[in-house]
Design a protein around this motif. Sequence first.
Motif, mmCIF file in Angstrom:
data_model
loop_
_atom_site.group_PDB
_atom_site.id
_atom_site.type_symbol
_atom_site.label_atom_id
_atom_site.label_comp_id
_atom_site.label_asym_id
_atom_site.label_seq_id
_atom_site.Cartn_x
_atom_site.Cartn_y
_atom_site.Cartn_z
ATOM 1 N N UNK A 189 0.832 -1.214 0.000
ATOM 2 C CA UNK A 189 0.000 0.000 0.000
ATOM 3 C C UNK A 189 0.860 1.255 0.000
ATOM 4 N N UNK A 190 1.945 1.243 0.751
ATOM 5 C CA UNK A 190 2.856 2.393 0.759
ATOM 6 C C UNK A 190 3.490 2.559 -0.622
ATOM 7 N N UNK A 193 2.013 6.373 -12.063
ATOM 8 C CA UNK A 193 2.390 5.335 -11.124
ATOM 9 C C UNK A 193 1.388 4.204 -11.118
ATOM 10 N N UNK A 194 1.549 3.257 -10.189
ATOM 11 C CA UNK A 194 0.627 2.127 -10.108
ATOM 12 C C UNK A 194 -0.813 2.598 -9.885
ATOM 13 N N UNK A 195 -1.741 1.921 -10.540
ATOM 14 C CA UNK A 195 -3.162 2.229 -10.354
ATOM 15 C C UNK A 195 -3.512 2.002 -8.886
ATOM 16 N N UNK A 196 -4.124 2.990 -8.262
ATOM 17 C CA UNK A 196 -4.328 2.964 -6.819
ATOM 18 C C UNK A 196 -5.237 1.813 -6.380
ATOM 19 N N UNK A 197 -6.441 1.735 -6.925
ATOM 20 C CA UNK A 197 -7.399 0.719 -6.468
ATOM 21 C C UNK A 197 -6.866 -0.695 -6.700
ATOM 22 N N UNK A 198 -6.350 -0.959 -7.888
ATOM 23 C CA UNK A 198 -5.795 -2.282 -8.173
ATOM 24 C C UNK A 198 -4.576 -2.575 -7.315
ATOM 25 N N UNK A 218 -5.886 -3.358 -3.701
ATOM 26 C CA UNK A 218 -6.687 -4.577 -3.561
ATOM 27 C C UNK A 218 -5.985 -5.808 -4.139
ATOM 28 N N UNK A 219 -5.587 -5.740 -5.397
ATOM 29 C CA UNK A 219 -5.026 -6.925 -6.058
ATOM 30 C C UNK A 219 -3.639 -7.274 -5.510
ATOM 31 N N UNK A 220 -2.723 -6.297 -5.526
ATOM 32 C CA UNK A 220 -1.361 -6.567 -5.050
ATOM 33 C C UNK A 220 -1.292 -6.648 -3.528
ATOM 34 N N UNK A 221 -2.088 -5.833 -2.840
ATOM 35 C CA UNK A 221 -1.995 -5.767 -1.392
ATOM 36 C C UNK A 221 -2.811 -6.787 -0.634
ATOM 37 N N UNK A 222 -3.885 -7.302 -1.259
ATOM 38 C CA UNK A 222 -4.761 -8.232 -0.537
ATOM 39 C C UNK A 222 -4.911 -9.567 -1.273
ATOM 40 N N UNK A 223 -5.356 -9.532 -2.515
ATOM 41 C CA UNK A 223 -5.696 -10.766 -3.224
ATOM 42 C C UNK A 223 -4.478 -11.675 -3.400
ATOM 43 N N UNK A 224 -3.396 -11.143 -3.950
ATOM 44 C CA UNK A 224 -2.201 -11.971 -4.162
ATOM 45 C C UNK A 224 -1.688 -12.605 -2.865
ATOM 46 N N UNK A 225 -1.491 -11.825 -1.788
ATOM 47 C CA UNK A 225 -0.954 -12.462 -0.581
ATOM 48 C C UNK A 225 -1.929 -13.425 0.089
ATOM 49 N N UNK A 226 -3.219 -13.136 0.045
ATOM 50 C CA UNK A 226 -4.179 -14.050 0.671
ATOM 51 C C UNK A 226 -4.224 -15.371 -0.088
#
Length: 189
Positions: free
Chosen positions: A142-143, A158-163, A166-174
Amino acid sequence: MSRDGVRGDTPWVPAAITGVVAFALEYLVVYLWQANRVRESLQNVNAIIDLLGGQTIPAWKIVGWLFYNAHFVSVTRPALGGGRTTTNLIASGDAPQLLYVLPPLFLLVAGVILVRYAGLTAPRDGALCGTVVSLGYAVPTWIGVFAFRITTDDAWMGPAVALGLVLAGVVYPVVSGAIGGALAAVTSG
Protein backbone atom coordinates in the motif's frame (compact mmCIF):
# COMPACT_ATOMS: atom_id res chain seq x y z
CA MET A 1 5.32 -31.17 17.98
CA SER A 2 2.51 -30.48 15.51
CA ARG A 3 -0.65 -28.57 16.19
CA ASP A 4 -4.03 -28.40 14.54
CA GLY A 5 -6.16 -25.28 14.66
CA VAL A 6 -5.15 -21.68 14.16
CA ARG A 7 -7.63 -19.87 16.37
CA GLY A 8 -5.46 -19.20 19.39
CA ASP A 9 -2.21 -20.27 17.78
CA THR A 10 -2.03 -17.83 14.88
CA PRO A 11 1.52 -16.45 14.78
CA TRP A 12 0.58 -12.82 14.12
CA VAL A 13 4.01 -11.23 14.52
CA PRO A 14 5.89 -13.91 12.55
CA ALA A 15 3.18 -13.63 9.86
CA ALA A 16 3.67 -9.88 9.59
CA ILE A 17 7.45 -10.26 9.47
CA THR A 18 7.19 -13.02 6.85
CA GLY A 19 4.97 -10.81 4.67
CA VAL A 20 7.30 -7.81 4.91
CA VAL A 21 10.32 -9.99 4.12
CA ALA A 22 8.52 -11.53 1.12
CA PHE A 23 7.76 -8.02 -0.20
CA ALA A 24 11.33 -6.80 0.35
CA LEU A 25 12.99 -9.85 -1.20
CA GLU A 26 10.65 -9.82 -4.19
CA TYR A 27 11.30 -6.13 -4.86
CA LEU A 28 15.05 -6.74 -4.42
CA VAL A 29 14.99 -9.53 -7.02
CA VAL A 30 13.06 -7.34 -9.47
CA TYR A 31 15.47 -4.47 -8.81
CA LEU A 32 18.63 -6.54 -9.24
CA TRP A 33 17.22 -8.15 -12.39
CA GLN A 34 15.78 -5.06 -14.10
CA ALA A 35 17.48 -1.89 -12.74
CA ASN A 36 20.26 -1.74 -15.34
CA ARG A 37 17.80 -2.19 -18.19
CA VAL A 38 15.56 0.50 -16.69
CA ARG A 39 18.50 2.91 -16.27
CA GLU A 40 19.45 2.39 -19.92
CA SER A 41 15.91 3.06 -21.10
CA LEU A 42 15.68 6.21 -18.94
CA GLN A 43 19.02 7.60 -20.11
CA ASN A 44 17.69 9.76 -22.97
CA VAL A 45 14.55 10.86 -21.13
CA ASN A 46 16.54 11.84 -18.05
CA ALA A 47 19.06 13.74 -20.19
CA ILE A 48 16.24 15.86 -21.63
CA ILE A 49 14.64 16.37 -18.22
CA ASP A 50 18.00 17.38 -16.76
CA LEU A 51 18.65 19.77 -19.66
CA LEU A 52 15.29 21.44 -18.99
CA GLY A 53 16.13 21.76 -15.30
CA GLY A 54 13.67 19.15 -14.08
CA GLN A 55 14.11 16.33 -11.62
CA THR A 56 15.26 13.11 -13.30
CA ILE A 57 13.30 9.88 -12.94
CA PRO A 58 14.97 7.42 -10.56
CA ALA A 59 15.26 3.82 -11.73
CA TRP A 60 13.94 2.46 -8.41
CA LYS A 61 10.52 3.99 -9.12
CA ILE A 62 10.24 2.40 -12.57
CA VAL A 63 11.39 -0.91 -11.08
CA GLY A 64 8.49 -0.42 -8.65
CA TRP A 65 6.18 -0.13 -11.64
CA LEU A 66 7.47 -3.49 -12.86
CA PHE A 67 6.89 -4.91 -9.37
CA TYR A 68 3.23 -3.85 -9.55
CA ASN A 69 2.89 -4.90 -13.20
CA ALA A 70 3.97 -8.39 -12.08
CA HIS A 71 0.83 -8.34 -9.88
CA PHE A 72 -1.25 -7.34 -12.95
CA VAL A 73 -1.53 -3.78 -11.64
CA SER A 74 -1.23 -1.33 -14.51
CA VAL A 75 0.64 1.95 -14.44
CA THR A 76 -1.68 4.90 -14.93
CA ARG A 77 -0.67 8.20 -16.50
CA PRO A 78 -2.32 11.30 -17.93
CA ALA A 79 -3.65 10.87 -21.45
CA LEU A 80 -3.33 13.43 -24.20
CA GLY A 81 -6.50 15.48 -24.26
CA GLY A 82 -7.39 14.74 -20.63
CA GLY A 83 -8.29 11.69 -18.64
CA ARG A 84 -5.95 8.83 -17.80
CA THR A 85 -4.56 5.85 -19.64
CA THR A 86 -3.02 2.64 -18.33
CA THR A 87 -0.24 0.35 -19.43
CA ASN A 88 1.48 -2.78 -18.20
CA LEU A 89 5.16 -2.76 -19.16
CA ILE A 90 5.39 -6.55 -18.91
CA ALA A 91 2.28 -7.20 -21.01
CA SER A 92 3.45 -4.70 -23.64
CA GLY A 93 6.74 -6.58 -24.04
CA ASP A 94 8.97 -3.99 -22.36
CA ALA A 95 9.97 -6.42 -19.60
CA PRO A 96 10.30 -10.21 -19.26
CA GLN A 97 7.09 -12.21 -18.84
CA LEU A 98 8.87 -14.26 -16.17
CA LEU A 99 8.29 -11.36 -13.76
CA TYR A 100 4.68 -12.57 -13.43
CA VAL A 101 5.95 -15.66 -11.59
CA LEU A 102 7.61 -13.73 -8.76
CA PRO A 103 4.64 -12.52 -6.65
CA PRO A 104 2.90 -15.90 -6.32
CA LEU A 105 6.24 -17.67 -5.85
CA PHE A 106 7.48 -15.41 -3.04
CA LEU A 107 4.08 -15.42 -1.31
CA LEU A 108 3.68 -19.18 -1.65
CA VAL A 109 7.10 -19.66 -0.04
CA ALA A 110 6.14 -17.18 2.70
CA GLY A 111 3.01 -19.24 3.42
CA VAL A 112 5.05 -22.43 3.57
CA ILE A 113 7.58 -20.89 5.96
CA LEU A 114 4.89 -19.48 8.24
CA VAL A 115 2.92 -22.74 8.47
CA ARG A 116 6.09 -24.77 9.03
CA TYR A 117 6.98 -22.33 11.82
CA ALA A 118 3.50 -22.74 13.33
CA GLY A 119 3.74 -26.53 13.03
CA LEU A 120 0.28 -26.97 11.52
CA THR A 121 -0.61 -30.27 9.86
CA ALA A 122 -4.22 -29.88 8.73
CA PRO A 123 -4.49 -28.42 5.18
CA ARG A 124 -7.44 -26.19 6.12
CA ASP A 125 -5.59 -24.78 9.12
CA GLY A 126 -2.45 -24.32 7.03
CA ALA A 127 -4.39 -22.44 4.38
CA LEU A 128 -6.03 -20.19 6.97
CA CYS A 129 -2.70 -19.49 8.64
CA GLY A 130 -1.05 -18.85 5.25
CA THR A 131 -3.52 -16.06 4.52
CA VAL A 132 -2.12 -14.11 7.47
CA VAL A 133 1.05 -13.44 5.44
CA SER A 134 -1.07 -10.72 3.86
CA LEU A 135 -0.77 -8.65 7.04
CA GLY A 136 2.89 -7.98 6.46
CA TYR A 137 2.74 -7.86 2.67
CA ALA A 138 -0.16 -5.41 2.46
CA VAL A 139 1.41 -2.51 4.33
CA PRO A 140 4.52 -2.03 2.17
CA THR A 141 2.43 -2.76 -0.92
CA TRP A 142 0.00 0.00 0.00
CA ILE A 143 2.86 2.39 0.76
CA GLY A 144 4.52 1.49 -2.55
CA VAL A 145 1.43 2.47 -4.56
CA PHE A 146 2.20 6.06 -3.58
CA ALA A 147 6.00 5.86 -3.14
CA PHE A 148 6.55 4.66 -6.72
CA ARG A 149 4.65 7.62 -8.20
CA ILE A 150 6.33 10.20 -10.36
CA THR A 151 4.69 13.57 -9.83
CA THR A 152 4.87 16.92 -11.53
CA ASP A 153 3.11 20.11 -10.59
CA ASP A 154 -0.26 18.99 -11.87
CA ALA A 155 -0.03 15.29 -12.78
CA TRP A 156 1.23 11.93 -11.61
CA MET A 157 2.20 8.57 -13.08
CA GLY A 158 2.39 5.33 -11.12
CA PRO A 159 0.63 2.13 -10.11
CA ALA A 160 -3.16 2.23 -10.35
CA VAL A 161 -4.33 2.96 -6.82
CA ALA A 162 -7.40 0.72 -6.47
CA LEU A 163 -5.80 -2.28 -8.17
CA GLY A 164 -2.55 -1.76 -6.28
CA LEU A 165 -4.31 -1.68 -2.93
CA VAL A 166 -6.69 -4.58 -3.56
CA LEU A 167 -5.03 -6.92 -6.06
CA ALA A 168 -1.36 -6.57 -5.05
CA GLY A 169 -2.00 -5.77 -1.39
CA VAL A 170 -4.76 -8.23 -0.54
CA VAL A 171 -5.70 -10.77 -3.22
CA TYR A 172 -2.20 -11.97 -4.16
CA PRO A 173 -0.95 -12.46 -0.58
CA VAL A 174 -4.18 -14.05 0.67
CA VAL A 175 -4.49 -16.54 -2.20
CA SER A 176 -0.80 -17.39 -2.61
CA GLY A 177 -0.19 -17.49 1.14
CA ALA A 178 -3.16 -19.83 1.59
CA ILE A 179 -1.90 -22.17 -1.14
CA GLY A 180 1.58 -22.17 0.39
CA GLY A 181 0.13 -22.78 3.86
CA ALA A 182 -2.00 -25.68 2.67
CA LEU A 183 0.97 -27.22 0.84
CA ALA A 184 3.13 -26.89 3.93
CA ALA A 185 0.52 -28.61 6.08
CA VAL A 186 -0.04 -31.42 3.57
CA THR A 187 3.69 -32.09 3.20
CA SER A 188 4.55 -31.82 6.90
CA GLY A 189 5.41 -34.95 8.62
